[in-house]
Structure formats: C-alpha cells, structure tokens
Design an enzyme around this catalytic site. Structure first.
Site, short mmCIF file in Angstrom:
data_model
loop_
_atom_site.label_atom_id
_atom_site.label_comp_id
_atom_site.label_asym_id
_atom_site.label_seq_id
_atom_site.Cartn_x
_atom_site.Cartn_y
_atom_site.Cartn_z
NE ARG A 82 -10.56 9.20 2.20
CZ ARG A 82 -10.65 10.25 2.41
NH1 ARG A 82 -10.93 11.15 1.67
NH2 ARG A 82 -9.23 10.69 3.26
CB CYS B 103 -33.15 7.69 0.68
SG CYS B 103 -34.64 8.16 -0.82
CD GLU B 104 -28.24 7.99 5.53
OE1 GLU B 104 -28.00 9.24 6.14
OE2 GLU B 104 -28.25 7.00 5.55
CE1 TYR C 290 -8.14 2.71 4.16
CE2 TYR C 290 -6.75 4.72 3.08
CZ TYR C 290 -6.74 4.36 4.12
OH TYR C 290 -5.40 3.30 5.16
CE1 TYR D 164 -12.77 8.61 8.41
CE2 TYR D 164 -12.31 8.46 6.08
CZ TYR D 164 -12.31 7.98 7.46
OH TYR D 164 -12.94 6.96 6.97
NE ARG E 289 -5.24 9.05 3.75
CZ ARG E 289 -5.94 8.65 4.19
NH1 ARG E 289 -6.90 9.41 3.33
NH2 ARG E 289 -6.28 8.13 4.83
CD GLU F 222 2.29 -1.86 9.57
OE1 GLU F 222 1.19 -1.06 9.01
OE2 GLU F 222 2.40 -2.46 9.78
N PRO F 223 2.60 1.84 3.41
CG PRO F 223 4.07 2.35 1.95
CD PRO F 223 3.72 0.75 2.76
N1 LLP Z 1 -1.46 0.36 8.92
C1 LLP Z 1 -2.24 0.81 10.03
C2 LLP Z 1 -1.77 0.51 10.60
C3 LLP Z 1 -2.84 1.46 10.03
O1 LLP Z 1 -4.40 0.96 10.30
C4 LLP Z 1 -3.79 1.81 8.42
C5 LLP Z 1 -3.99 2.31 7.87
C6 LLP Z 1 -1.98 1.73 7.16
C7 LLP Z 1 -1.08 0.88 7.85
C8 LLP Z 1 -2.10 3.00 5.98
O2 LLP Z 1 -2.10 4.02 6.62
P1 LLP Z 1 -2.24 5.49 5.43
O3 LLP Z 1 -1.31 4.98 4.30
O4 LLP Z 1 -3.40 4.72 4.25
O5 LLP Z 1 -2.21 6.55 5.76
N2 LLP Z 1 -10.81 5.19 5.41
C9 LLP Z 1 -9.50 6.69 6.36
C10 LLP Z 1 -8.21 5.84 6.59
C11 LLP Z 1 -8.16 4.77 7.40
C12 LLP Z 1 -7.14 4.16 8.08
C13 LLP Z 1 -7.13 3.15 8.60
N3 LLP Z 1 -5.63 2.79 9.32
C14 LLP Z 1 -9.87 8.08 4.84
O6 LLP Z 1 -10.52 7.34 3.86
O7 LLP Z 1 -9.27 8.75 4.91
#
Ligand code: LLP
Length: 426
Positions: free
Chosen positions: A312, A355-356, A384, A316, A276, A273-274
């Site tokens: 982001r 305004c933060e 994201y 984070y 990012r 499930e990629p």
């Molecule tokens: N599968 C599930 C069940 C997930 O919860 C996520 C991400 C992914 C796949 C995809 O993950 P990735 O390959 O994109 O790392 N907003 C945060 C990241 C939150 C990720 C949430 N779940 C950021 O900007 O870093």
C-alpha cells in the site's frame, strides 16, 4: 477503536504481548485481533439496525479462511469478486445465500459455479456481462437474482486507483444507460433484475459522496418502479474508512446518520459491503529491524518486511503509522498521528530489502532511534495487507496469526522455499 494497546511500554494485541507472538512465530508476521473484527462488524450492524441490513464483508480486504469463518459465525454475508473468493467463503462455511458477486470480468466458469452455489445477487457491471449471465442461467435453467451496478459519476475524493464511481472508470453501467438496460433485459425469465448496486470508491472518508450517489440511485429506482420494474434491494458497496491516523475516518454511526434517513420507508433491503472498516485496524504487520544506514542526508531503517508483504505505501502513497513494539517511557503515550511531535525522534525512511527504490513502508517518518533486532509495528494493516502480498524477489509470504483474548492461533503458516516452487513444473 482497536485492541492493540501499549501496556507497561509494550504493545499488546488483546491480552497477548505482540513481542511474544513475534518471538514464537518469527517476523514478518500479520497479527489480527478477533475482538476488533467483531467490534467493527457489530458497530456497523448496530448503526444501520433500523434498516436491518445484510452486511456482506468484502473478502478482498482480508481473506484468510479462519477470519471468514469467524465473520460467518457472527452472521456476516460476503462480497466476492472472483471464483476464488467464493471458494474461500464456501470452505469457511459461509452461506451462499448471503453472497453478492461483483467484478467486471466474471468468466463463464465463475458464473456457473456461483449459480450452482446459489448466491444471493450477481452485481452486474455491463450489458455484455448481463447477456452472458442470461445465456448461462437459461442454459442451466436456473433462476438468479441480479443487481445492476450503476456508475453514478460521483467523486469519492480518494486515491485515483481506488476511485470507482466516476464515469471514466471501468465499473458499472453509466446511470443514463440504466433504463435502457432494464428495458432490454429487465423482464427475463431466468435473471431477475431486482436490485441496484453502487460502490463509489475506497476509502470514502466523508459522507457526502454517499449522499450524492444514493440520491441519484433513488431517482433512478423511482423511475424504474414507475415503468413497472420491481426493485427491492439497494447494495451500497463498501468504502467506509478505517483509522489510519487517529480520528481521520468517521465511525459507522456517522455514515449511518447520513444514509439511513435517505433510505427509511423506501421498501428497499439495504446491503452493505464493508471491508477496510472491519478488518483495517483489526490487523497489524510486525517487522524486525535488520540494519540502519545513512544515505546522503537520509537515515534508513531496513526491515525484514517489504513491499511484497505490504504494497500500500508504494502503490497508493498510503500512510501506515509505525512504532516500535517496545518503547521507553518517553515514547509510550504516542497518539497515532503524523507527524509525531516528541523530542528525541529522528526523521527516518523505513524500507524493505527488495531491489526497487519504491520498496518502502514509510518516508520522512519521525521515529525513536531503533537498533538491529528491534521490532516495529505497522498499524492498520489488516485490510489489503496480506491479501495483496506476493512472493516478489522470491520472498516467502509472511505468517498470519489471530488473537482472541489470550488465545493465539497461527491461521497461515509462514511460507517456505518449497512453497515458492510448488506450482512450477520440474
Ligand atoms: N465492494 C466492492 C464492489 C469493492 O470493489 C470493494 C473494494 C469493496 C466492496 C470494499 O471496499 P472497502 O470497504 O474495503 O473500502 N487495495 C486498495 C483498496 C481497493 C478496494 C477495491 N474495492 C487499498 O489498499 O486501499
């Protein structure tokens, strides 16, 4: 690898100068490169090809319907976490039979819609959710497939807000309770519990946490099989890194080299499930300098993009490399590293107009001196970025543009003031 490169001191997305797009569409604007998206999707596919995985692009990272349509045409399935994401996938022409659906808070309506659509797997996050799914599937007299999301209690060594595979997080079922879940619900007529799901965090910039989680999952799967349960798929979730700082994230083949040997010959269909790692550095955020000012010892660059566009950094402490889209010779060959070490740079804070004090895109960042009207590129903003944007401070959301070779397509128009109040009753 991405298709955002400087040519003759000017940033291009594929064959198009980024400044030209900003001139036509305005700023702030997100710009995506189709070739980069495709490259990342196909690199993951190639790296794991021995296991012929089902790649389910994670919609939450970048969910524009045009991008989903492209992904679907390249053969991708989709990981969704809401009825809204499933709606987008179906609108984009994505096949429901390649959709997996995670999330700890699925509502009855969302579950019904997903059953109706005929998705591949529900990634089940708790006993209570499984009971509810059984009730609904039984009521609808529809057979569905479930993957139990187990929480392997592995530290993905990432930000605490995006850590999901540790026990104290809300995700999945503790691996120790997994067997009891199968004993209680694993022989249901309508919900076929035939897979295991993991998603330990994001980004996971080393392979070791995957190895640990998979090893635990494999022991669990063998125990289940020896108790007579059929497990034929393992969904590893997402989490592969993206290149925020050059060379920081392993590429797909490095993850595959660690993961494939563990799964070879196991009789498990692999699902990935990629998010990012596909869209992250396939997108940039372009913002214009409005003003520069001094505050105490600090140099501020105030831009027309803000935390409502890209949250982001404030949420984070995330690092996004920022550089002007037009540069002089001295700054043309910069590598995307922090801190940049070139003479003539100034330590700068890049902030938005909200305004933060938390509204910033970069802190203590070495930048060439910039002037009002110049445009800056915020790199690796394709995951994201827009997807987490809001209208906070009643700021219409940015436009989104997709570039494919020399073609430029506005895939989301800039919002207007009327959009701000569209859903409000008068
Ligand atoms: N599968 C599930 C069940 C997930 O919860 C996520 C991400 C992914 C796949 C995809 O993950 P990735 O390959 O994109 O790392 N907003 C945060 C990241 C939150 C990720 C949430 N779940 C950021 O900007 O870093």
């Amino acid at each position: 690898m991405d298709h955002f490169q400087y040519k003759n001191n000017e940033l291009y997305c594929e064959e198009v100068p980024v400044g030209q797009i900003a001139g036509q569409v305005g700023t702030p604007v997100y710009i995506y490169s189709a070739a980069t998206l495709k490259h990342h999707f196909q690199s993951i596919q190639a790296a794991f090809s021995e296991l012929d995985p089902l790649i389910c692009y994670s919609v939450k990272g970048c969910s524009n319907i045009n991008i989903l349509r492209q992904m679907s045409q390249w053969g991708s399935g989709f990981d969704v976490v809401s009825g809204g994401e499933l709606f987008r996938v179906l609108k984009a022409g994505g096949g429901a039979d390649k959709v997996v659906y995670a999330g700890v808070g699925k509502t009855d309506d969302e579950i019904r819609a997903a059953i109706e659509a005929g998705i591949a797997y529900f990634n089940i996050e708790s006993e209570a959710e499984l009971e509810n799914l059984i009730d609904i599937a039984t009521d609808m007299k529809r057979e569905v497939h479930g993957a139990l999301r187990i929480n392997p209690d592995v530290d993905p060594e990432t930000h605490r807000y995006t850590t999901t595979g540790k026990k104290e997080t809300k995700f999945g079922v503790d691996i120790e309770r997994g067997m009891a879940v199968f004993e209680t619900y694993g022989r249901n007529e309508y919900v076929k519990l035939t897979a295991i799901h993991l998603h330990i965090g994001s980004p996971v910039n080393s392979t070791e946490p995957y190895v640990q989680a998979i090893e635990k999952a494999l022991v669990f799967i063998e125990t289940l099989r020896s108790s007579g349960f059929t497990i034929d798929a393992l969904d590893l979730g997402g989490g592969f890194g993206a290149d925020y700082v050059t060379g920081q994230a392993p590429n797909a083949s490095v993850y595959a080299a660690a993961i494939v040997p563990l799964l070879r010959g196991r009789g498990l269909k692999l699902i990935l499930e990629p998010g990012r790692s596909i869209s992250g550095n396939a997108g940039v955020f372009i913002t214009e300098v409005l003003y520069t000012k001094r505050g105490g010892e600090k140099e501020f660059v105030i831009v027309d993009g803000a935390m409502n566009d890209l949250i982001r950094p404030m949420l984070y402490d995330a690092f996004h490399f920022i550089w002007p889209i037009k540069v002089t010779d001295a700054f043309a060959t910069v590598k995307r590293t922090d801190p940049v070490d070139l003479p003539g740079l100034k330590k700068t804070e890049v902030v938005g107009g909200i305004c933060e004090s938390s509204d910033y895109l970069a802190k203590d960042r070495m930048l060439p001196p910039v002037q009002r009207g110049e445009k800056l590129c915020v790199f690796t903003a394709g995951a994201y970025g827009f997807a987490m944007s809001s209208q906070y401070n009643s700021r219409p959301r940015a436009a989104e543009v997709l570039v494919d070779g020399s073609e430029v397509q506005v895939i989301r128009r800039r919002e207007t003031y009327d959009d701000l109040i569209e859903a409000e009753t008068m």
